[in-house]
Design a protein around this motif. Structure first.
Motif, PDB file in Angstrom:
ATOM      1  N   TYR A   8       0.881  -1.368  -0.181  1.00 49.48           N
ATOM      2  CA  TYR A   8      -0.118   0.317  -0.099  1.00 49.48           C
ATOM      3  C   TYR A   8       0.700   1.475  -0.071  1.00 49.48           C
ATOM      4  O   TYR A   8       0.832   1.943  -0.518  1.00 49.48           O
ATOM      5  CB  TYR A   8      -0.839  -0.190   0.963  1.00 49.48           C
ATOM      6  CG  TYR A   8      -1.293   1.304   1.478  1.00 49.48           C
ATOM      7  CD1 TYR A   8      -2.646   1.855   0.637  1.00 49.48           C
ATOM      8  CD2 TYR A   8      -1.140   1.910   2.396  1.00 49.48           C
ATOM      9  CE1 TYR A   8      -3.240   3.099   0.705  1.00 49.48           C
ATOM     10  CE2 TYR A   8      -1.822   3.037   2.527  1.00 49.48           C
ATOM     11  CZ  TYR A   8      -2.904   3.661   1.653  1.00 49.48           C
ATOM     12  OH  TYR A   8      -3.408   5.036   2.542  1.00 49.48           O
ATOM     13  N   ARG A  12       1.218   3.929  -2.399  1.00 51.10           N
ATOM     14  CA  ARG A  12       0.913   5.725  -2.483  1.00 51.10           C
ATOM     15  C   ARG A  12       2.407   6.326  -2.954  1.00 51.10           C
ATOM     16  O   ARG A  12       1.471   7.562  -3.251  1.00 51.10           O
ATOM     17  CB  ARG A  12       0.375   5.048  -1.715  1.00 51.10           C
ATOM     18  CG  ARG A  12       0.079   7.060  -0.196  1.00 51.10           C
ATOM     19  CD  ARG A  12      -0.265   7.218   0.501  1.00 51.10           C
ATOM     20  NE  ARG A  12      -0.636   8.500   0.880  1.00 51.10           N
ATOM     21  CZ  ARG A  12      -0.605   8.689   2.491  1.00 51.10           C
ATOM     22  NH1 ARG A  12       0.124   7.858   3.385  1.00 51.10           N
ATOM     23  NH2 ARG A  12      -1.035  10.423   2.016  1.00 51.10           N
ATOM     24  N   CYS A  13       2.959   5.897  -2.911  1.00 45.62           N
ATOM     25  CA  CYS A  13       4.190   6.738  -2.853  1.00 45.62           C
ATOM     26  C   CYS A  13       4.323   6.821  -4.407  1.00 45.62           C
ATOM     27  O   CYS A  13       4.567   8.054  -4.817  1.00 45.62           O
ATOM     28  CB  CYS A  13       5.214   6.071  -2.380  1.00 45.62           C
ATOM     29  SG  CYS A  13       7.356   6.964  -2.854  1.00 45.62           S
TER      30      CYS A  13
END
Length: 83
Positions: A8, A12-13
């Motif tokens: 996750y 997200r990064c």
């Protein structure tokens, strides 16, 4: 659970990087269209030139100035001082 959190965070990064890239690209396109540049590369080159100029000026303002005034003239511009 740790693997899911790691995946996750990695996704997200990556999404944030993509978002920032798109936002910067859109800003470059706005500048390109507003200033009538031919490409984004030209916008970036001009921005780098402006930054380097400001950097040089700021270094100049911080340092000491040593100048040697030079006066160039021809014979017809000589002033005759009264004797």
């Amino acid at each position: 659970m740790l693997i899911v959190v790691s995946i996750y965070l990695a996704i997200r990064c990556h999404l944030l990087q993509v978002y920032n890239y798109l936002r910067q690209r859109n800003k470059l396109d706005e500048i390109k269209n507003e200033k009538h540049y031919s490409s984004r590369s030209e916008v970036i080159r001009d921005a780098i030139r402006a930054y380097l100029s400001e950097y040089e000026i700021s270094n100049f303002e911080k340092g000491n100035l040593t100048a040697n005034p030079i006066l160039l003239f021809g014979k017809r511009y000589l002033v005759q001082w009264p004797h």
